[in-house]
Motif scaffolding. Structure first.
Motif, short mmCIF file in Angstrom:
data_model
loop_
_atom_site.label_atom_id
_atom_site.label_comp_id
_atom_site.label_asym_id
_atom_site.label_seq_id
_atom_site.Cartn_x
_atom_site.Cartn_y
_atom_site.Cartn_z
N ASN A 1 30.29 -24.37 -48.26
CA ASN A 1 31.38 -25.28 -47.88
C ASN A 1 32.74 -24.79 -48.39
OD1 ASN A 1 29.93 -27.83 -46.67
ND2 ASN A 1 28.75 -27.20 -48.46
N PRO A 2 33.18 -23.62 -47.92
CA PRO A 2 34.43 -23.06 -48.44
C PRO A 2 35.65 -23.95 -48.23
CG PRO A 2 33.68 -21.86 -46.49
CD PRO A 2 32.55 -22.72 -46.93
N LYS B 1 44.67 -17.25 -52.54
CA LYS B 1 43.75 -17.65 -53.59
C LYS B 1 44.55 -18.02 -54.84
CE LYS B 1 39.51 -15.21 -52.28
NZ LYS B 1 38.71 -16.43 -52.14
N GLY B 2 43.97 -18.87 -55.65
CA GLY B 2 44.68 -19.36 -56.82
C GLY B 2 45.24 -20.75 -56.60
N ALA C 1 42.39 -18.25 -47.29
CA ALA C 1 41.86 -17.52 -48.44
C ALA C 1 40.35 -17.67 -48.56
CB ALA C 1 42.52 -18.02 -49.73
N THR C 2 39.76 -18.65 -47.87
CA THR C 2 38.31 -18.88 -47.96
C THR C 2 37.57 -18.53 -46.68
OG1 THR C 2 38.42 -21.19 -47.23
CG2 THR C 2 38.74 -20.77 -49.59
N LEU C 3 38.29 -18.09 -45.64
CA LEU C 3 37.64 -17.79 -44.36
C LEU C 3 36.59 -16.71 -44.53
CD1 LEU C 3 40.64 -17.75 -41.84
CD2 LEU C 3 39.02 -19.62 -42.31
N MET D 1 35.42 -23.83 -38.41
CA MET D 1 36.52 -23.87 -39.36
C MET D 1 36.57 -22.60 -40.21
SD MET D 1 36.01 -27.81 -40.61
CE MET D 1 37.06 -27.64 -42.06
N ASN D 2 35.42 -21.98 -40.39
CA ASN D 2 35.31 -20.84 -41.28
C ASN D 2 35.61 -19.51 -40.59
OD1 ASN D 2 34.72 -19.86 -43.90
ND2 ASN D 2 32.63 -19.35 -43.31
#
Length: 421
Positions: free
Chosen positions: A317-318, A247-248, A308-310, A118-119
């Protein structure tokens, strides 16, 4: 990493959504892989639904490429790197789909197995595929059948990994001021499996009379909590359309509410989002008194992580740091309620699936009148975050116990006051 994110990460772990530490997850992953590759399950045939999933991957070049890409992009040092390819993944799925989740420190099992994939960019792109998500849904349907069967009660014991061992029982009653499990939840502690008919029966357990009653029932100026949860995010002046993938974590109403004709009624309004604990109470209750005007089932993704978290450290655990993002993509259900109080008017309760089964079941019908605190429905294993959506015209003052990320929100508790327009 922000203090808010660190605080929520700790709470996600306490809520059972993240592994306690890397060594625990690494050991569990290695054990599962060994069991299906060289252990007693190495010769086991794939269940038809898992075999269909593997055939789908191999028969579609874009999906086949995507699964290769996600495993290639997963670092060899990843805590879940023991799952090295889609064939091993299918074998592990085949094992997990025939088991009930045990109580422990790893988090939801399918999410844990896929967390590395997923990441990655390959995972993000692939997990958006509509046909792939239909195969996920078919697999979770088979798993749900098992979780609703008597065989799934094997983990409803007092042994290690059982949901009634002393450590588990402590976690199950953590927010109930010293009450015992049987004082809080409807059950029979003298009966085998506490009287529960299946794992799912335990998961959607009900309260004993007098537990979590409506706070301030005679005060008409109160909004009550729909779920036993912890506050993730409180947003105001929410836009009709926004870049929910950045992000945000802005909310995008048209995407959240599936382009529904009622979505524009909420432009400029408020979104209150909380996440539920794996060990907690999983039924939903009406936050207002009013009439159910519409119920919408929204099919969606199961394992798409915010772009935004990749690439962030998978141990952090992003995926869990982007729960606002998934409100626009994930399998979910919308329950629109026209409140009797004109100061509230139309509002929406939104149940959002987080990975795994993600089954959102409404127990109300269109046209039904509900009072504050009445049951609306429930999450089955996998559903775990929810939103309350209010119009711009609905002026609310959220109380101190319900306006900071990480705040514990008791279901049916008072969360906001209604202000005169």
């Amino acid at each position: 990493m922000s203090t808010r994110h660190l605080t929520l990460q700790d709470r996600f772990r306490r809520a059972g959504w993240a592994h306690a530490h890397d060594d625990v997850l690494r050991k569990w992953i290695h054990g599962a892989v060994a069991e299906v590759l060289v252990g007693h399950r190495s010769k086991e045939e794939l269940l038809p639904v898992v075999a269909d999933f593997q055939d789908f991957i191999e028969a579609n070049s874009d999906i086949y490429m995507g699964f290769h890409q996600m495993f290639e992009e997963q670092p060899e040092t990843s805590v879940v790197a023991a799952v090295k390819d889609y064939k091993t993944l299918c074998k592990v799925f085949n094992k997990l789909i025939q088991e009930a989740p045990f109580y422990g420190d790893i988090g939801p099992p399918f999410y844990m197995v896929l967390s590395g994939c997923m990441n990655t960019q390959g995972g993000f792109t692939t997990f958006l595929n509509e046909k792939l998500n239909k195969h996920f849904k078919e697999m979770w349907g088979v798993w749900a059948e098992y979780l609703e069967s008597p065989a799934s009660r094997s983990v409803l014991t007092g042994e290690d990994g059982g949901w009634f061992n002393p450590t588990a029982l402590t976690a199950l009653v953590e927010n109930f001021d010293g009450l015992r499990f049987e004082q809080i939840f409807a059950c029979d502690p003298a009966a085998e499996y506490y009287g529960y008919k299946s794992w799912d029966d335990f998961f959607v357990r009900t309260f004993q009379p007098g537990i979590r009653t409506v706070q301030f029932p005679d005060n008409p100026n109160i909004i009550n909590a729909a779920c036993e949860s912890e506050l993730y995010h409180l947003a105001t002046n929410v836009q009709e359309r926004d870049q929910f993938w950045i992000k945000g974590e802005p909310y995008s109403l048209l995407d959240m509410l599936n382009q529904d004709e009622l979505a524009r009624d909420f432009v400029g309004g408020t979104v209150f989002q909380g996440f539920l604990s794996v060990t907690g109470y999983h039924r939903w209750h009406a936050p207002v008194t009013g009439t159910i005007v519409k119920i919408v089932e929204v099919p969606g993704t199961y394992f798409a992580q915010s772009p935004a978290t990749l690439g962030e450290n998978v141990s952090d655990n992003p995926y869990l740091g982007g729960l606002a993002f998934i409100t626009s993509l994930t399998t979910r259900q919308l329950i629109f309620i026209e409140a009797d109080d004109s100061r509230i008017g139309l509002m929406c309760f939104m149940s959002v699936g987080m990975t795994e089964v993600s089954t959102c079941e409404a127990t109300v019908k269109v046209g039904q009148h509900v009072n504050r605190g009445d049951e609306l429905g429930m999450f089955h294993f996998g559903g775990s975050t929810h939103c309350l959506v209010f119009r711009e015209e609905t002026r609310l003052q959220f109380f101190d116990n319900a306006n900071k990320p990480g705040s514990m929100i008791a279901v049916r508790g008072a969360i906001a006051g209604i202000l005169d327009n």
